[in-house]
Design a protein around this motif. Structure first.
Motif, mmCIF file in Angstrom:
data_model
loop_
_atom_site.group_PDB
_atom_site.id
_atom_site.type_symbol
_atom_site.label_atom_id
_atom_site.label_comp_id
_atom_site.label_asym_id
_atom_site.label_seq_id
_atom_site.Cartn_x
_atom_site.Cartn_y
_atom_site.Cartn_z
ATOM 1 N N LEU A 55 -11.723 -2.483 -10.454
ATOM 2 C CA LEU A 55 -10.592 -2.938 -11.253
ATOM 3 C C LEU A 55 -9.404 -3.199 -10.340
ATOM 4 N N VAL A 56 -8.807 -4.357 -10.474
ATOM 5 C CA VAL A 56 -7.674 -4.704 -9.598
ATOM 6 C C VAL A 56 -6.476 -5.130 -10.433
ATOM 7 N N GLY A 57 -5.309 -4.806 -9.950
ATOM 8 C CA GLY A 57 -4.077 -5.208 -10.625
ATOM 9 C C GLY A 57 -3.906 -6.713 -10.556
ATOM 10 N N ASP A 98 -7.177 -4.470 -13.848
ATOM 11 C CA ASP A 98 -6.951 -3.052 -14.124
ATOM 12 C C ASP A 98 -5.946 -2.908 -15.264
ATOM 13 N N ASP A 106 -1.365 -8.243 -9.820
ATOM 14 C CA ASP A 106 -0.449 -8.656 -8.758
ATOM 15 C C ASP A 106 -1.065 -8.482 -7.365
ATOM 16 N N VAL A 107 -2.316 -8.078 -7.311
ATOM 17 C CA VAL A 107 -2.951 -7.866 -6.000
ATOM 18 C C VAL A 107 -3.235 -9.209 -5.335
#
Lengths: 396, 284
Positions: free
Chosen positions: A215-217, A189, A219-220
């Motif tokens: 969409l993923v960060g 993301d 830090d996930v």
């Protein structure tokens, strides 16, 4: 002014922070020297040596170091008959644009570096204004391509295109009886995910899939919420340029939550990393492109590179092969330009064709970007069979 | 059933967070030190479990206990070497903790390397299926262990003389000293206890995540959110806030995006603090 115990303690604590910060900064640099010597090229390697993508930095450095050793030993670059020596100076970006800008400024102002290899689609645009201002040259080891074009003549993209990789994978998948079903692309993301993610969805839709992007960060670490939503309704999960550590956790959690389809990796496959977390059974049938680790083994020079990488890092990260071949192109361009001036070398680079570890490599892409700044590469596809990654279709 | 899955995911995430947050709030409650090094202790707990299970072939369950003990002992050493000088000094203690975090995290990178690692849990691949609801074995295990640890901690704090002494120091160190309780010793032991909880939490989540020297940053951040929301120093508040944050994160990640989950949690804290500046269960 009376200095209290409390003030003294605060001063001691602040001094400790400063000392630690200084130590950490110092740890990021192990080579000295600048480009002031006209026969020496220092490549500023701005990459992740800490943080979630730390594994990238070590692998990239090892490949570039192997190329530097080869180029220096064989005197690949000469100006007026005198050999040009390459050296690496490393800078830790921690995969963070802010830190990358700080270390790049240091490289430019204090160390006089004029050739940069920069890792990360979110990092390159952050350092471009600084580097451009100093007439320096960037090799962007990064997914995405928003940072190359006519307005960025000194930025080259010695990397693969994740869209081409996804296309190759889906061609192979559908050509071998795969069903057109639901496909989810997982992208970071950030600017990269926002720009390339929709392209990947379009490619999947053009191939006949019902597709959407998640969409993923970066830090996930808990993918259960996403996987709960998609695992049982999805046939293909494509992992874009997420760190292997995130891919591993996501793949494992997808299987735990009932995902029965296949994983595809359009930003190459780090099978060793994935196998540490997900089981071989979880990954069986996964497809990945470009299969650079196999491509490299098709040439003698590539076999030597593979051996060197195993010795230096204990494994072979196929994506780092581009760093090796790019240095050969750079050496060739310096020979052609007979200068270390980045502007002259930038003009000469697109004219070069060299036999690298991935076969014949050169810069192209004028049809897409209006200027030849993207590395031409083969997009072979590999598949995980019996817990091992094997080449199923070579790239062309 | 999707709601049940959201709740399960949230409770399991909240359980791990609770172990981190309770340790943080215990240390703050007794020592008045905001321990930024807590995330590093969490990370060391995970790596300790990794080395015990892979290098010493210690069974995973034993490795969790040993990780808690080892990290607890390390914490006691850290307190005696560093934090003892900063008891009751919030700002100076926080700065010292940040310095220590930078140092330890970079040391971890040099020692463990940047490549991710992982360990296999005994319940990997196992799940309880109720209709559409999937409850992964290891997540159930995390919830179970977290509940046991919190119950044990409650017993320790509220039913033992050690707990009474701890609370006495928290309420009034000078008065506690007059009763024969040594505040510095209690602080050191509390720091060890907080570290042990962080170590156990790291070992617990290790099979669910990959191990990296930076793996303690995200739980530390959320741990702070939990203890601020629950009220600094309040164990019960930290527990409830952790659970709430876990469920909010799970819900927002499922129905929206994981990135939105992060800022939603912070937004929630801001709203609560607007009306209750001391947090939900905080006191003067």
């Amino acid at each position: 002014m009376q200095i209290t115990t409390r003030t003294r303690r605060a001063a001691v604590a602040l001094a400790s922070v400063a000392m630690v910060a200084a130590t950490v900064t110092a740890c990021g640099n192990d080579d000295g020297g600048t480009d002031s010597d006209s026969r020496e090229v220092t490549i500023g390697l701005v990459t992740a040596f800490s943080g979630s993508a730390a594994a990238y930095g070590e692998a990239e450095r090892a490949s570039l170091q192997t190329a530097v050793e080869y180029a220096n030993k064989n005197q690949l670059a000469k100006i007026d008959g005198e050999p040009v020596t390459f050296k690496i100076k490393q800078y830790d970006s921690a995969y963070d644009p802010t830190k990358a800008v700080t270390v790049t400024r240091q490289a430019l102002d204090q160390d006089g570096v004029r050739y940069f290899e920069v890792l990360g689609g979110g990092i390159v645009p952050a350092v471009q204004p600084l580097v451009n201002k100093e007439n320096a040259l960037i090799f962007a080891t990064a997914a995405g391509d928003d940072f190359i074009g006519k307005d960025q003549p000194k930025t080259f993209h010695p990397y693969y295109d994740v869209r081409e990789a996804l296309k190759s994978i889906l061609d192979y998948y559908l050509g071998n009886g795969g069903d057109k079903g639901r496909l989810v692309v997982m992208y970071p993301d950030d600017d990269l995910g926002q720009s390339v993610g929709p392209d990947a969805v379009k490619i999947a839709e053009d191939a006949g899939f019902q597709a959407h992007a998640e969409l993923v960060g970066r830090d996930v670490t808990d993918f259960a919420p996403i996987m709960s939503k998609i695992a049982k309704k999805t046939d293909v999960i494509d992992f874009g340029p997420l760190p292997p550590s995130q891919q591993a956790v996501a793949a494992k959690q997808a299987r735990q939550l009932g995902f029965e389809g296949i994983f595809t990796f359009s930003d190459t496959l780090s099978l060793d990393t994935l196998l540490q977390t997900a089981s071989a059974a979880d990954l069986e049938g996964s497809l990945a492109a470009p299969a650079l680790e196999f491509q490299a083994n098709l040439t003698e020079q590539g076999k030597a590179w593979t051996a060197s990488m195993k010795k230096k890092t204990g494994q072979v990260d196929g994506w780092t092969a581009v760093a090796y071949d790019n240095l050969l192109l750079l050496a060739s361009a310096i020979n052609d330009a007979q200068s270390l001036d980045p502007a002259k070398v930038a003009d000469a680079l697109p004219k070069q064709k060299v036999q690298g570890i991935l076969g014949e490599v050169s810069y192209g892409g004028a049809d897409r970007y209006g200027i030849d700044r993207a590395l031409n590469l083969p997009y072979g596809v590999s598949e995980v069979k019996d817990g091992k990654s094997v080449l199923v279709t070579p790239g062309s | 059933m999707e709601l049940a899955q959201v709740l399960f995911n949230g409770v399991s995430a909240g359980a791990t967070l609770a172990l981190v947050a309770v340790g943080l709030t215990l240390v703050f409650g007794i020592m008045r030190v905001v321990n930024f090094a807590h995330g590093v202790l969490f990370m060391f707990g995970a790596y300790t479990a990794y080395y015990l299970t892979t290098e010493a072939a210690v069974p995973y369950l034993v490795a969790i206990v040993l990780s808690a003990v080892i990290i607890g002992a390390v914490s006691i050493v850290l307190d005696m070497a560093v934090f003892k000088r900063f008891h009751g000094l919030s700002l100076e203690g926080a700065i010292a903790a940040i310095a220590l975090t930078l140092l330890l995290q970079n040391m971890a990178f040099l020692v463990f390397g940047g490549a991710s690692r992982s360990i296999k849990g005994p319940l990997d691949g196992k799940a309880v299926q109720i209709g559409e609801l999937t409850m992964q074995g290891h997540r159930l295990f995390i919830i179970g262990v977290a509940v046991l640890l919190v119950l044990a901690l409650s017993y320790l704090v509220y039913r033992t003389s050690f707990g009474r002494a701890m609370r006495a120091v928290q309420q009034d160190p000078a008065a506690a000293r007059m009763q024969g309780i040594e505040p510095n010793t209690m602080s050191t032991l509390t720091f060890g206890l907080g570290g042990a909880l962080a170590g156990a939490a790291g070992a617990l989540v290790a099979p669910e995540q990959v191990l990296l020297p930076s793996m303690g940053e995200a739980p530390l951040l959320l741990g702070f959110v939990a203890i601020i929301l629950g009220g600094m120093g309040s164990v019960g508040g930290a527990l409830l806030a952790s659970l709430g944050i876990g469920i909010v994160q799970s819900g927002v990640s499922t129905y929206w995006t994981p990135q939105a989950a992060v800022w939603t949690s912070f937004g929630l804290v801001l709203i609560v603090l607007t009306f209750r500046p001391k947090g939900l269960f905080g006191s003067d």
